[in-house]
Design a protein around this motif. Structure first.
Motif, short mmCIF file in Angstrom:
data_model
loop_
_atom_site.label_atom_id
_atom_site.label_comp_id
_atom_site.label_asym_id
_atom_site.label_seq_id
_atom_site.Cartn_x
_atom_site.Cartn_y
_atom_site.Cartn_z
N ALA A 74 1.02 -1.20 0.07
CA ALA A 74 -0.05 0.19 -0.10
C ALA A 74 0.78 1.48 0.08
N PHE A 75 0.55 1.99 -0.76
CA PHE A 75 1.11 3.63 -0.93
C PHE A 75 -0.02 4.37 -0.33
N ASP A 76 0.18 4.62 1.15
CA ASP A 76 -0.83 5.54 1.80
C ASP A 76 -0.29 6.91 2.22
N PHE A 77 -0.90 7.75 1.16
CA PHE A 77 -0.40 9.10 1.16
C PHE A 77 -0.90 9.74 2.51
N LYS A 78 -1.94 9.49 3.03
CA LYS A 78 -2.33 10.11 3.93
C LYS A 78 -1.64 9.81 5.47
N GLU A 79 -0.80 8.73 5.68
CA GLU A 79 -0.11 8.54 6.54
C GLU A 79 1.36 8.48 6.15
N HIS A 80 1.48 8.57 4.96
CA HIS A 80 3.01 8.82 4.43
C HIS A 80 3.83 7.40 4.75
N VAL A 81 2.82 6.35 4.50
CA VAL A 81 3.71 4.95 4.81
C VAL A 81 3.53 4.14 3.64
N VAL A 82 4.70 3.35 3.25
CA VAL A 82 4.54 2.19 2.33
C VAL A 82 4.44 1.12 3.09
N ARG A 83 3.46 0.41 3.02
CA ARG A 83 3.13 -0.61 3.80
C ARG A 83 3.21 -1.97 3.25
N LEU A 84 4.16 -2.98 3.70
CA LEU A 84 4.49 -4.25 3.12
C LEU A 84 3.49 -5.09 3.87
N MET A 85 2.69 -5.62 3.29
CA MET A 85 1.81 -6.73 4.05
C MET A 85 2.15 -8.25 3.77
N PRO A 86 1.71 -9.32 4.59
CA PRO A 86 1.85 -10.46 4.44
C PRO A 86 1.54 -11.05 3.20
N LEU A 87 2.38 -12.01 2.58
CA LEU A 87 2.15 -12.89 1.39
C LEU A 87 0.58 -13.21 1.40
N PHE A 88 0.01 -13.24 0.29
CA PHE A 88 -1.37 -13.74 -0.03
C PHE A 88 -1.35 -14.85 -0.82
N GLN A 89 -1.48 -16.16 -0.61
CA GLN A 89 -1.48 -17.15 -1.21
C GLN A 89 -2.92 -17.30 -1.93
N PRO A 90 -2.93 -16.98 -3.32
CA PRO A 90 -4.39 -17.32 -4.18
C PRO A 90 -4.81 -18.70 -4.10
N SER A 91 -6.05 -18.77 -3.91
CA SER A 91 -6.87 -20.19 -3.69
C SER A 91 -7.21 -20.52 -5.04
N GLY A 92 -7.04 -19.74 -6.19
CA GLY A 92 -7.35 -20.28 -7.60
C GLY A 92 -8.86 -19.83 -8.02
N SER A 93 -9.66 -19.07 -6.70
CA SER A 93 -10.89 -18.62 -6.99
C SER A 93 -10.65 -17.38 -6.97
N LEU A 94 -10.73 -16.41 -8.13
CA LEU A 94 -10.83 -14.95 -8.34
C LEU A 94 -12.09 -14.29 -7.45
N GLU A 95 -13.33 -15.00 -7.82
CA GLU A 95 -14.31 -14.33 -7.11
C GLU A 95 -14.24 -14.23 -5.60
N GLU A 96 -13.55 -15.23 -5.04
CA GLU A 96 -13.52 -15.37 -3.51
C GLU A 96 -12.14 -14.49 -2.97
N ASP A 97 -11.09 -14.31 -3.89
CA ASP A 97 -9.89 -13.82 -3.57
C ASP A 97 -9.93 -12.44 -3.75
N LEU A 98 -10.54 -11.90 -4.72
CA LEU A 98 -10.14 -10.45 -5.01
C LEU A 98 -11.08 -9.69 -4.20
N PRO A 99 -12.01 -9.97 -3.42
CA PRO A 99 -12.61 -8.87 -2.48
C PRO A 99 -11.68 -8.82 -1.18
N LYS A 100 -11.26 -10.06 -0.78
CA LYS A 100 -10.41 -10.09 0.16
C LYS A 100 -8.88 -9.26 0.14
#
Length: 199
Positions: free
Chosen positions: A156-182
């Motif tokens: 995330a490039f958060d200009f409000k907080e001036h933070v570049v946020r590296l989040m944990p890796l997300f392992q795709p399940s293979g279901s775009l419909e389920e994963d994209l909202p997450k």
């Protein structure tokens, strides 16, 4: 006086030593612009990094400054029209790969092949695909990750907080419909330089 903010260190396989000057330049940019970096880089050396929100041309120098500051080697896709003299060699040096969006049907396959033939690869993408307001993300990043069987690193490039946020890796399940909202939900609190109207 507060000690300088430590920077996360990428795995050795994803580091590129461009020299002290570029490291200094990147860190100076982040410091004087008031940016900090949160979260560690994952130990994995093959993944797709997605950066959001993407609302301004200023996202690019921020990404380059981060890359220089931590000696990160990253590949990214850009419009082929950008890779013209006098900027072609510069963008290539920065890890850019020109893509003709008018013939983008082969881009996903080419990226999957790159992961298959490269032992260490960080591919950075902006899933929104444009600085303009969008109602939904482009899904090429997900197709590449699932096709290459690699995880996704949300950044995330958060200009409000001036933070570049590296989040944990997300392992795709293979279901775009389920994963994209997450995945999109991970960026809910991040604000781009320009605020977009609600869809």
């Amino acid at each position: 006086m507060n000690p300088p903010q430590p920077y996360p260190i990428p795995p050795a396989a994803l580091r590129q030593d461009r020299g002290w000057f570029w490291r200094f330049l990147g860190r100076a940019y982040l410091k004087h612009a008031g940016w900090r970096v949160e979260g560690p880089f994952p130990e994995a050396t093959r993944y797709v990094a997605i950066v959001a929100p993407h609302t301004s041309n200023w996202d690019f120098p921020l990404g380059v400054a981060l890359m220089f500051a931590v000696d990160l080697r990253v590949s990214w896709l850009g419009k082929h029209s950008l890779f013209k003299p006098p900027f072609r060699r510069l963008f290539r040096w920065l890890g850019g790969i020109p893509v003709d969006r008018r013939a983008s049907h082969g881009v996903v396959g080419d990226c999957v092949k790159a992961f298959e033939t490269t032992p260490h690869l960080l591919l950075g993408l902006a899933p929104e695909g444009t600085r303009k307001g969008v109602s939904q993300w482009r899904t090429g990043f997900y197709q590449i990750a699932t096709g290459a069987q690699v995880p996704i690193l949300p950044v995330a490039f958060d200009f409000k907080e001036h933070v570049v946020r590296l989040m944990p890796l997300f392992q795709p399940s293979g279901s775009l419909e389920e994963d994209l909202p997450k995945i999109q939900g991970l960026f809910r609190d991040a604000q781009g330089l320009r605020t977009r109207p609600e869809a």
